[in-house]
Design a protein around this motif. Structure first.
Motif, short mmCIF file in Angstrom:
data_model
loop_
_atom_site.label_atom_id
_atom_site.label_comp_id
_atom_site.label_asym_id
_atom_site.label_seq_id
_atom_site.Cartn_x
_atom_site.Cartn_y
_atom_site.Cartn_z
N ALA A 83 20.70 -23.69 -31.50
CA ALA A 83 20.17 -22.82 -32.53
C ALA A 83 18.88 -23.41 -33.07
CB ALA A 83 21.17 -22.64 -33.67
N ALA A 84 18.03 -22.53 -33.58
CA ALA A 84 16.79 -22.95 -34.21
C ALA A 84 16.60 -22.13 -35.48
CB ALA A 84 15.62 -22.77 -33.26
N ARG A 85 16.10 -22.77 -36.53
CA ARG A 85 15.88 -22.10 -37.79
C ARG A 85 14.56 -22.56 -38.43
NH1 ARG A 85 19.22 -19.46 -36.06
NH2 ARG A 85 21.28 -18.89 -36.88
N VAL A 86 13.87 -21.63 -39.06
CA VAL A 86 12.72 -21.97 -39.88
C VAL A 86 13.26 -22.41 -41.24
CG1 VAL A 86 10.69 -21.07 -41.07
CG2 VAL A 86 11.14 -20.42 -38.70
N VAL A 87 12.86 -23.61 -41.70
CA VAL A 87 13.43 -24.18 -42.93
C VAL A 87 12.32 -24.69 -43.84
CG1 VAL A 87 15.61 -24.83 -41.81
CG2 VAL A 87 13.68 -26.44 -41.80
N GLN A 88 12.71 -24.92 -45.11
CA GLN A 88 11.86 -25.58 -46.09
C GLN A 88 12.52 -26.88 -46.50
OE1 GLN A 88 8.91 -24.60 -47.02
NE2 GLN A 88 8.85 -22.47 -46.27
N ASN A 89 11.76 -27.82 -47.03
CA ASN A 89 12.27 -29.15 -47.31
C ASN A 89 13.38 -29.15 -48.35
OD1 ASN A 89 11.96 -31.92 -46.53
ND2 ASN A 89 11.16 -32.33 -48.60
N ALA A 90 13.39 -28.14 -49.28
CA ALA A 90 14.39 -28.11 -50.36
C ALA A 90 15.67 -27.38 -49.97
CB ALA A 90 13.78 -27.46 -51.60
N ASP A 91 15.73 -26.88 -48.72
CA ASP A 91 16.89 -26.10 -48.30
C ASP A 91 18.07 -27.00 -47.95
OD1 ASP A 91 15.30 -23.91 -48.55
OD2 ASP A 91 14.90 -23.68 -46.41
N ASP A 92 19.22 -26.34 -47.79
CA ASP A 92 20.42 -26.99 -47.26
C ASP A 92 20.72 -26.40 -45.89
OD1 ASP A 92 20.71 -28.48 -49.52
OD2 ASP A 92 22.80 -27.96 -49.84
N LEU A 93 21.38 -27.19 -45.06
CA LEU A 93 21.83 -26.73 -43.74
C LEU A 93 23.34 -26.78 -43.66
CD1 LEU A 93 19.45 -28.57 -41.24
CD2 LEU A 93 19.39 -26.16 -41.90
N THR A 94 23.92 -25.83 -42.95
CA THR A 94 25.34 -25.88 -42.63
C THR A 94 25.45 -25.75 -41.11
OG1 THR A 94 25.87 -24.82 -44.72
CG2 THR A 94 27.61 -24.91 -43.06
N ILE A 95 25.97 -26.80 -40.49
CA ILE A 95 26.11 -26.82 -39.03
C ILE A 95 27.58 -26.68 -38.71
CG2 ILE A 95 25.70 -28.15 -36.92
CD1 ILE A 95 23.51 -29.68 -38.45
N MET A 96 27.92 -25.75 -37.80
CA MET A 96 29.31 -25.53 -37.44
C MET A 96 29.46 -25.66 -35.93
SD MET A 96 31.87 -22.40 -38.47
CE MET A 96 32.10 -23.00 -40.13
N THR A 97 30.56 -26.32 -35.55
CA THR A 97 30.82 -26.49 -34.12
C THR A 97 31.74 -25.37 -33.63
OG1 THR A 97 32.81 -27.83 -34.37
CG2 THR A 97 30.69 -28.98 -34.50
N SER A 98 31.91 -25.33 -32.31
CA SER A 98 32.76 -24.30 -31.72
C SER A 98 34.21 -24.42 -32.17
CB SER A 98 32.69 -24.39 -30.19
OG SER A 98 31.38 -24.17 -29.73
N ASN A 99 34.66 -25.62 -32.51
CA ASN A 99 36.03 -25.82 -32.96
C ASN A 99 36.20 -25.68 -34.47
OD1 ASN A 99 36.90 -26.23 -30.36
ND2 ASN A 99 36.72 -28.48 -30.46
N GLY A 100 35.13 -25.27 -35.16
CA GLY A 100 35.24 -25.00 -36.59
C GLY A 100 34.91 -26.15 -37.49
N VAL A 101 34.44 -27.28 -36.97
CA VAL A 101 34.05 -28.39 -37.82
C VAL A 101 32.69 -28.07 -38.44
CG1 VAL A 101 33.48 -30.84 -37.91
CG2 VAL A 101 35.35 -30.05 -36.46
N THR A 102 32.58 -28.27 -39.77
CA THR A 102 31.37 -27.87 -40.49
C THR A 102 30.76 -29.06 -41.21
OG1 THR A 102 32.34 -25.68 -40.84
CG2 THR A 102 30.46 -26.25 -42.21
N LEU A 103 29.44 -29.16 -41.15
CA LEU A 103 28.70 -30.21 -41.85
C LEU A 103 27.59 -29.57 -42.67
CD1 LEU A 103 27.94 -33.26 -42.24
CD2 LEU A 103 26.33 -32.93 -40.36
N ARG A 104 27.57 -29.93 -44.00
CA ARG A 104 26.47 -29.48 -44.86
C ARG A 104 25.60 -30.67 -45.17
NH1 ARG A 104 28.14 -27.44 -49.60
NH2 ARG A 104 26.25 -28.27 -50.50
N MET A 105 24.28 -30.45 -45.11
CA MET A 105 23.35 -31.54 -45.36
C MET A 105 22.03 -30.97 -45.87
SD MET A 105 22.41 -32.49 -41.41
CE MET A 105 21.37 -33.83 -41.93
#
Length: 843
Positions: free
Chosen positions: A763-785
Motif C-alpha cells: 500500500a502507498a499513502r500520501v501523508v503529512q508529518n502530523a498524521d497517524d498511521l494504522t497498519i493492519m496485516t492479513s491476520n488482523g494484527v494492527t499497529l498504530r504509529m
C-alpha cells in the motif's frame, strides 16, 4: 261540603317519546351548556365565565392592586355564593392559575402565599393564601360602570353579572387559553403584548384595506407565541399555520447551555423548559433513561433551581459528547415538546376557529363598541349636567326675579311650577335652583359655574365629534394600547429558531468522532473508534485488531468520521452507500459482521474499494482506478443518492476490477503506485469528467507482470509513504516525484532490486508529518504509529521495518488518520481507551 279531588287533565296519559330524538336533544343541550358556559373563552375579553366572575367579584369586593390582600377563601365564597354555582375547587384552581407566573404570561391576580410551582406542586389550601387584583386586571375591568358592556342575571336572578368585560387589552392572545368542551377543545398560546400592539396598530393604520392584510404582514410584528417559561420555538412553519388557519403544531424546546467544569468535563445546564412541562417529571424521566442505559454518558443529575432562576445540572462523563447527549434529551424527554394550537373561542355565543387577524379584528370591534357606549354614556351625563348648569346661569342672570317668585310661592311645588312657567325651565332645572345654596350667589361661585359650563360644553363637543368620526375611535384605541404597552410591555421571553431542526434524526444522536472501518477478504466489516488502538513505536508487533476466520485477510482499513457517508465500490464497478454510524460498532478484537448484512451485494460480488464522504458537491470529484491502470473521474453529486441495490459507477473491461477511489477538488494531482515500485504523478484535469457508466481512460502504463497497488491525491508539503508486504516502509517527499503525462510508466519509488527481500508494495499513502498511521496485516494484527516516526528516504531506498509480521502473515492495508481528525476527536490518540466510569449518581 265534601272536599273534591282535583286531578290534572293529563294524569294517566302516556306520552310517546322517541329515545333517539330525546337523547340528541338532551346531549346537545348539555354540550352547548359546557361550550358556552364553562369550557371556551369569549373572543372579546379572552375569559371563560369562571375567570370573568372571579375578577368581577374581586373588583366588587374592592380588592384593587393598591388595597390589602384578602383570604382566597373569602373570594371563592363570594364567587360561589353570587355568580358561579359549581365546586369550590374549580373556582380556587382557576384563581390560582391567574396568579402563577409559570402559567400566565401576564398575571391577572396578585397572589400572596403558596400558589403552586413549576414542579407540579399544588397551591396551598384557600384558607392559607391571600390575593388581590393585579394592575393589568383593573384594565380589563376599566369603565364597566359606564354602560360599556351588557349585564345578565346570575344563577338565581338575584344579582346581575357582566356577560363580557370591557377589556382594554387583547387578553385572549396575551394569556392564551385551554379547555376541553364536548366534541371540541381550545388551546391558544400566549403572546407578547408589545408585538400584539404593533400588529393592532398596523391593522388600524390600514383599516380601509384590512381585507388585503395577510398573515405574513402581521407576522412582521407578532413573531410567534411568547411562553411565560421562555424556551425556544423550533421552526416557523407551525407558527405560520396557526396564525393563518387557527390550527398548527408548534415545537418547543428548553434552553440548555453546555458548560465546561473545572475538572475538564462538560455539563449541561437547563435554564428554561417548555411551557406546561413539569420540572420534577422531566428530571425523573432523565434519571429513568440513565438507569435504563438509553443515555449512557450522564454521570450526575441535580436540580439547583432557586429564587434566581431555574437550573437543572446534568454532569457528563469524561469522554461524553455534550451535543449528542443534548439531542438525546430532546428526543427522549419533554425537553422538546409539541404545543398543538387550536384557536377556538366564542363569537356571538358560537364556537369559531379564528385566525390571528380575525382575533385582532374582533378585539378592535369590541373596543369600538366599548368606547362608543362609554362615549354615549358620558355624553348623556355631560348633557344632563349642562342642562343643570344652564338653569343655574338663568337663575344667576335673574336672581332677584327668581328670589321674588320663590318668596311669593305658597310652597315648594308652587315655586317650582312658577319658575318653570315664567323662566321656561325644565323640572330638573327648577328643582336644582330650589336646591341651590345661597353661597352659590357669591361672585366666585358664579365664576366657577361659568367655567364648569364651558368645560362641560367642550366635553360634549369632543364626545359628539368622537361619535361622529369612527376613525377617531380607532385612534383612541391605538392611544390606549400604546399607553398600556409602555406600562406593562416587556421583552420577548421565548426564542424562535428558524435554523434548528424540528425532528431529531439518528445522526443527531451520534457522536462525531474519528473511526476506522475495516473490511476483510471474506466480507466482514466493522467500525472501531480510532482511540481503541494504542500508539506504538516503529518496529513493534502491534495488537490484535481483528479476529478473522481461517484464511480470511483484512484488505481495507479506512479512516472516517462517524457522521460521514461510506461509499463502497465493488469489483463489478458498482457503488453502494451507507451511513458510517449505521455500521455496527465493535471491539477492536472482534471480527465484525458480514458485509451482506449492510449492503445488498449480488452473488460473487466483492467490495474492493471504499471512501468516506462528508459532503456531496458538484465541485468535488470521485477519482476511480482499476488494477489494470484504467482511471475515471465523476462528480461527487452523482453518488449523492444511491439506491439500496446500488448504481453503476464504472464500466469495466473483462478481467479488470475497480480497486481504488479518492475524492478530489478538480484542481488536484494524482499519484499512482504499482506493486513493483513504479509511481506516476499527473494533474487530474488530464482525466475529463465522465458519466457514471463510462469506462474511463488509461491512467498508467504497466509492465507485463505489474499491477496497480494504490492511488492517492497529492498534498502540499506531503510525502508518499510506501509499505511493503513484509512490513518495510519509508516516506519520500512528494517534491521528488515530478509530474509526468497520463498513461506513461512513471518513475521508481523503491529500490526495486530489494523487492525479493522487502516484498512487493502492499500500500502507498500520501501523508503529512502530523498524521497517524494504522497498519493492519492479513491476520488482523494492527499497529498504530506516528508518521513522524517513519524515516524519510530517497526514492531508490528500501526503507526500514515498520511492523514485523509473524511467519505466514503479511501487510494487507495502511490507513491514515489526518491531523485534522486528531484535532476534532479532542484527545491524543496515543492514550489508551479510558476505563468505564462509575455508575451515575442520581439526585
Amino acid at each position: 261540603m265534601a272536599e273534591e279531588n282535583i286531578v290534572p287533565a293529563n294524569t294517566g296519559n302516556i306520552e310517546s317519546v322517541d329515545i333517539d330524538s330525546q337523547m340528541r336533544t338532551a346531549y346537545l343541550d348539555y354540550a352547548m351548556s359546557v361550550i358556552v358556559a364553562r369550557a371556551l373563552p369569549d373572543a372579546r375579553d379572552g375569559l371563560k365565565p369562571v375567570h370573568r366572575r372571579i375578577l368581577f367579584a374581586m373588583h366588587e369586593l374592592g380588592m384593587r392592586s393598591n388595597s390589602a390582600y384578602k383570604k382566597s377563601a373569602r373570594i371563592v365564597g363570594e364567587v360561589l355564593g353570587k355568580y358561579h354555582p359549581h365546586g369550590d375547587s374549580a373556582v380556587y384552581e382557576s384563581m390560582a392559575r391567574m396568579a402563577q407566573d409559570f402559567s400566565m404570561r401576564y398575571l391577572l391576580v396578585d397572589g400572596q402565599g403558596n400558589f403552586g410551582s413549576v414542579d407540579g406542586d399544588s397551591p396551598a389550601a384557600m384558607r392559607y393564601t391571600e390575593a388581590r387584583l393585579q394592575k393589568m386586571a383593573e384594565e380589563m375591568l376599566a369603565d364597566r360602570e359606564k354602560d360599556t358592556v351588557d349585564f345578565g342575571p346570575n344563577f338565581d336572578d338575584s344579582l346581575e353579572e357582566p356577560l363580557v368585560l370591557p377589556a382594554r387589552l387583547p387578553n385572549l392572545l396575551l394569556n392564551g387559553s385551554s379547555g376541553i368542551a364536548v366534541g371540541m377543545a381550545t388551546n391558544i398560546p400566549p403572546q407578547n403584548l408589545r408585538e400584539l400592539v404593533g400588529a393592532i396598530n398596523y391593522l388600524i393604520d390600514n383599516y380601509d384595506t384590512i381585507d388585503d392584510i395577510t398573515v405574513d404582514d402581521l407576522m412582521k410584528f407578532v413573531l410567534g407565541p411568547d411562553f411565560p417559561t421562555g424556551g425556544m420555538i423550533v421552526g416557523t412553519e407551525g407558527i405560520h399555520s396557526a396564525y393563518g388557519t387557527g390550527r398548527g403544531r408548534i415545537v418547543m424546546r428548553g434552553i440548555a447551555h453546555i458548560e465546561e467544569t473545572k475538572a475538564g468535563r462538560y455539563q449541561i445546564n437547563i435554564t428554561e423548559i417548555p411551557y406546561q412541562v413539569n420540572k420534577s417529571t422531566l428530571i425523573e424521566r432523565i434519571a429513568e433513561l440513565v438507569r435504563d442505559d438509553k443515555i449512557d454518558q450522564i454521570s450526575d443529575l441535580r436540580d439547583e433551581s432557586d429564587q434566581r432562576g431555574m437550573s437543572i445540572i446534568i454532569e457528563l462523563k469524561r469522554a461524553a459528547q455534550p451535543k449528542k447527549v443534548l439531542n438525546q434529551l430532546y428526543k427522549y424527554t419533554a425537553l422538546q415538546s409539541t404545543f398543538g394550537v387550536q384557536m377556538l373561542s366564542l363569537v356571538d355565543g358560537e364556537p369559531r376557529t379564528l385566525t390571528l387577524k380575525r382575533m385582532l379584528q374582533i378585539f378592535i370591534e369590541h373596543r369600538q363598541t366599548v368606547i362608543t357606549r362609554r362615549s354615549k354614556f358620558e355624553l348623556a351625563k355631560a348633557q344632563a349636567r349642562l342642562h343643570i348648569l344652564d338653569g343655574y346661569l338663568t337663575a344667576l342672570n335673574s336672581i332677584d326675579a327668581i328670589i321674588k317668585v320663590i318668596r311669593e310661592a305658597e310652597d315648594a311645588d308652587t315655586a317650582k311650577a312658577n319658575l318653570m312657567k315664567r323662566f321656561k325651565l325644565s323640572e330638573l332645572q327648577a328643582q336644582a335652583i330650589l336646591d341651590m345654596q345661597l353661597r352659590r350667589l357669591a361672585a366666585l361661585e358664579r365664576w366657577k359655574i361659568e367655567e364648569e359650563h364651558k368645560q362641560v360644553r367642550a366635553i360634549i363637543e369632543n364626545l359628539e365629534d368622537l361619535l361622529a368620526h369612527p376613525k377617531k375611535i380607532l385612534a383612541l384605541i391605538q392611544s390606549d394600547l400604546n399607553e398600556l404597552a409602555e406600562k406593562f410591555g416587556d421583552e420577548r421571553r421565548t426564542q424562535i429558531s428558524a435554523e434548528a431542526k424540528e425532528d431529531i434524526h439518528d445522526e443527531d444522536l451520534v457522536a462525531d468522532e474519528a473511526v476506522l472501518i475495516s473490511l476483510t477478504e471474506r466480507g466482514y466489516i466493522k467500525r472501531v473508534a480510532a482511540t481503541a488502538f494504542k500508539s506504538q513505536s516503529r518496529g513493534g508487533r502491534g495488537v490484535m485488531g481483528h479476529t478473522t476466520k481461517d484464511e480470511d485477510e483484512v484488505v481495507m482499513l479506512i479512516p472516517a468520521r462517524s457522521l460521514n457517508t461510506m461509499l463502497f465500490f465493488s469489483d463489478k464497478g458498482k457503488v453502494y452507500s451507507e451511513k458510517i454510524y449505521q455500521i455496527p460498532d465493535s471491539d477492536r478484537a472482534t471480527k465484525g459482521i458480514p458485509l451482506v448484512n449492510v449492503l445488498s451485494l449480488e452473488p460473487n460480488e466483492k467490495v474492493t474499494a471504499a471512501m468516506a464522504v462528508g459532503e456531496f458537491s458538484a465541485r468535488n470529484y470521485c477519482m476511480m482506478m482499476t488494477a489494470r491502470g484504467k482511471i475515471k473521474r465523476v462528480t461527487m453529486e452523482e453518488f449523492a443518492s444511491v439506491r439500496p441495490s446500488g448504481l453503476i459507477a464504472m464500466s469495466l473491461e473483462e478481467g479488470d476490477h475497480l480497486g481504488w477511489v479518492r475524492q478530489t477538488s478538480g484542481k488536484d494531482e494524482i499519484i499512482i503506485v504499482t506493486e513493483n515500485g513504479q509511481a506516476l504523478r499527473f494533474s487530474e484535469d488530464k482525466v475529463r469528467s465522465m458519466g457514471r457508466q463510462a469506462a474511463g481512460v488509461q491512467g498508467i502504463r504497466l509492465a507485463k507482470d505489474d499491477s496497480v497497488t494504490s492511488m492517492d491525491v497529492v498534498e502540499k508539503d506531503g510525502a508518499l509513504l510506501v509499505v511493503t508486504t513484509r512490513g518495510f516502509g519509508k516516506q519520500t517527499p512528494l517534491k521528488d516525484y515530478s509530474a509526468k503525462g497520463r498513461a506513461t510508466s512513471g518513475i521508481s519509488t523503491i529500490d526495486q532490486k530489494a523487492l525479493p527481500e522487502v516484498g512487493k508494495i502492499a500500500a502507498a499513502r500520501v501523508v503529512q508529518n502530523a498524521d497517524d498511521l494504522t497498519i493492519m496485516t492479513s491476520n488482523g494484527v494492527t499497529l498504530r504509529m506516528k508518521v513522524k516516526d517513519v524515516k524519510q528516504s530517497g526514492r531508490a531506498t528500501k526503507g526500514v521495518h515498520l511492523i514485523k509480521p509473524n511467519e505466514g502473515d503479511s501487510v494487507a492495508s495502511v490507513a491514515r488518520t489526518s491531523a485534522e481528525d486528531l484535532k476534532k476527536v479532542g484527545a491524543q490518540l496515543s492514550e489508551s481507551t479510558e476505563k468505564e466510569e462509575a455508575q451515575p449518581k442520581l439526585v
